[in-house]
Design a protein around this motif. Structure first.
Motif, PDB file in Angstrom:
ATOM      1  N   GLY A   1       0.764  -1.238   0.000  1.00  0.00           N
ATOM      2  CA  GLY A   1       0.000   0.000   0.000  1.00  0.00           C
ATOM      3  C   GLY A   1       0.792   1.283   0.000  1.00  0.00           C
ATOM      4  N   ASP A   2       2.102   1.254   0.238  1.00  0.00           N
ATOM      5  CA  ASP A   2       2.889   2.477   0.278  1.00  0.00           C
ATOM      6  C   ASP A   2       3.751   2.602  -0.974  1.00  0.00           C
TER       7      ASP A   2
ATOM      8  N   ALA B   1       8.828   6.219   8.703  1.00  0.00           N
ATOM      9  CA  ALA B   1      10.016   6.341   7.868  1.00  0.00           C
ATOM     10  C   ALA B   1      11.093   5.360   8.326  1.00  0.00           C
ATOM     11  N   PHE B   2      12.168   5.281   7.551  1.00  0.00           N
ATOM     12  CA  PHE B   2      13.325   4.474   7.935  1.00  0.00           C
ATOM     13  C   PHE B   2      14.594   5.255   7.596  1.00  0.00           C
ATOM     14  N   CYS B   3      15.558   5.263   8.549  1.00  0.00           N
ATOM     15  CA  CYS B   3      16.812   5.971   8.347  1.00  0.00           C
ATOM     16  C   CYS B   3      17.949   4.969   8.196  1.00  0.00           C
TER      17      CYS B   3
ATOM     18  N   GLU C   1      10.713   8.451   3.770  1.00  0.00           N
ATOM     19  CA  GLU C   1       9.327   8.260   4.207  1.00  0.00           C
ATOM     20  C   GLU C   1       8.649   7.153   3.412  1.00  0.00           C
ATOM     21  N   LYS C   2       7.471   6.762   3.883  1.00  0.00           N
ATOM     22  CA  LYS C   2       6.699   5.733   3.186  1.00  0.00           C
ATOM     23  C   LYS C   2       6.295   6.178   1.783  1.00  0.00           C
ATOM     24  N   SER C   3       6.325   7.487   1.535  1.00  0.00           N
ATOM     25  CA  SER C   3       6.035   8.020   0.205  1.00  0.00           C
ATOM     26  C   SER C   3       7.167   7.752  -0.779  1.00  0.00           C
ATOM     27  N   GLY C   4       8.352   7.380  -0.245  1.00  0.00           N
ATOM     28  CA  GLY C   4       9.522   7.200  -1.089  1.00  0.00           C
ATOM     29  C   GLY C   4      10.382   8.444  -1.187  1.00  0.00           C
TER      30      GLY C   4
END
Length: 448
Positions: free
Chosen positions: A33-34, A49-51, A95-98
């Motif tokens: 879904g993302d 998000a992921f860093c 972010e999940k948006s890319g």
């Protein structure tokens, strides 16, 4: 999808902690879904998000939980984002948006970045390849370009004086912080960056070696050795018998405890096998971690380096429900990886070698069911530090290296004596082992 792996042991705190960590970690997984694709949270929970740093650390627990698809997507996203307009930095947080997280990124001239990240990600990709056997980590041009750029152009860009060691200048601001320590102003240089460089160069050398590029592989093996020699020689405080953690200005070392600058070089393996390891660990042990994120590294720092009792204490404390900020993603993923990699000693030290070296307490037992590795799965049970049983469930073509602390001329393989070989652990202690090729049956290796 619920992970298949399960863990049981004689220590109720660890067993309950693993169950909690498994549920908590999976609550952070977003597979559908993302726009960014499959991922799991690896930053402050509310950021979606992921860093880089958190992802590099959490990937071990994620591999155990069967999240290799998420980790691959996340690591590749970082590799894709490396760019000369950002002086060959990647996006620090996605972010999940890319898109890069706006809390850390304004534009290509103004963004948050910690310099150890490129090398930390490189070694994380290598470790993920070792665990999963996914050849894309050593064949995909996106990954290979990122590795090469990080070890060449990125390094040259941030080494302004040309002495081989990156540094942070006041004009850099938040764009090029010399350490993972985020408290106060960035130092001129930091030891955790050296640790990341050491691990990154070693990882790149192994990747090049597998690709048949022997001359280049030797170059980066030598480069890793140079980092180690520099740290042991220039960063050692002989008067206090410990290492400096950071340099506040050219030639001026900070004499206080600089958290990540002190414990991450050990975590990256920079002191493994060195007679100076003990002094460094004594200083770390006296000071401890500065927050829960740091604490999540400590079981892996202590285990295998002569401080197993302290490692167990740290692991158990991560499992306690009252731990402040226990919901930070790194904690649950670290509980998973530390229970498997440190407590049970299940690691992949080289391609297609699954190693077990139990660190259980006397009289204790532990077992893993359906542990994913090399694209297949195994079940493992340990009885203290005396016997390990492995059953191959899926897959083939790997070596099981069954290790036990101590020097033994022979070990028993399914009750039959077999000559044992020896190796040294990070603290220089002798470990005895035999190599077995699992073929679907259950095998037990034990001391006589």
């Amino acid at each position: 999808m619920e992970p298949k792996v399960s863990f049981r042991c004689s220590d109720p705190v660890l067993q309950e902690g693993f169950a909690w960590a498994k549920g908590q970690a999976m609550a952070y997984v977003r597979r559908t879904g993302d726009p960014v694709g499959p991922w799991y949270e690896a930053a402050l929970p509310e950021r979606d998000a992921f860093c880089v740093r958190d992802t590099a650390h959490q990937r071990a627990g994620a591999a155990i939980l069967g999240l290799a698809d998420c980790t691959y997507n996340m690591l590749r996203r970082f590799c894709e984002s490396i760019h000369p307009d950002r002086d060959d930095c990647m996006y620090w947080e996605i972010e999940k948006s890319g898109r890069p997280a706006p809390v850390d990124y304004t534009n290509d001239q103004d963004f948050w970045y910690n310099l150890p990240a490129n090398f930390d990600l490189l070694q994380a990709c290598w470790r993920e390849y070792l665990w999963t056997g996914d050849a894309r980590y050593i064949e995909d041009e996106v990954f290979l370009r990122c590795y090469e750029t990080s070890c060449t152009r990125y390094l040259a860009r941030w080494d302004r004086d040309g002495d081989g060691w990156p540094e942070h200048l006041p004009a850099d601001g938040r764009r090029g912080i010399a350490s993972y320590n985020e408290q106060g102003r960035s130092p001129y240089r930091a030891a955790d960056l050296l640790g990341a460089m050491f691990a990154g160069f070693r990882a790149y050398a192994e990747i090049l070696r597998l690709r048949g590029e022997a001359e280049q592989a030797e170059r980066y093996t030598t480069r890793a050795d140079q980092v180690r020699a520099h740290y042991l020689g220039e960063w050692y405080d002989a008067k206090r018998r410990r290492f400096f953690g950071a340099m506040k200005a050219p030639g001026q070392f900070r004499r206080d405890y600089y958290d990540t600058g002190h414990y991450l070089p050990v975590w990256f393996g920079l002191l493994d096998g060195s007679p100076l390891l003990g002094g460094a660990l004594s200083w770390i042990l006296a000071q401890g971690p500065n927050n829960v994120e740091g604490k999540s590294y400590f079981p892996a720092i202590y285990y295998g380096r002569g401080l197993e009792r302290e490692g167990l204490r740290e692991l158990r404390e991560l499992c306690v429900p009252g731990l402040k900020r226990r919901d930070y993603p790194e904690v649950s993923f670290a509980v998973i990886s530390s229970a498997v990699e440190q407590y049970m000693g299940i690691t992949v030290p080289a391609p297609n070698i699954l190693q077990s070296c139990p660190a259980l307490e006397d009289g204790g037992w532990a077992e893993l069911q359906q542990l994913p590795v090399f694209g297949g799965s195994v079940s493992i049970r340990q009885e203290g530090q005396k016997a390990t049983t492995l059953k191959l469930l899926e897959g083939s073509g790997f070596i099981w290296r069954a290790c036990f602390p101590g020097e033994f001329a022979r070990l028993l393989v399914d009750g039959q004596p077999r000559g044992a070989a020896q190796l040294k652990d990070a603290a220089g202690r002798t470990v005895s082992y035999v190599d077995i090729s699992p073929a679907g049956q259950t095998s037990t290796v034990s001391i006589e």
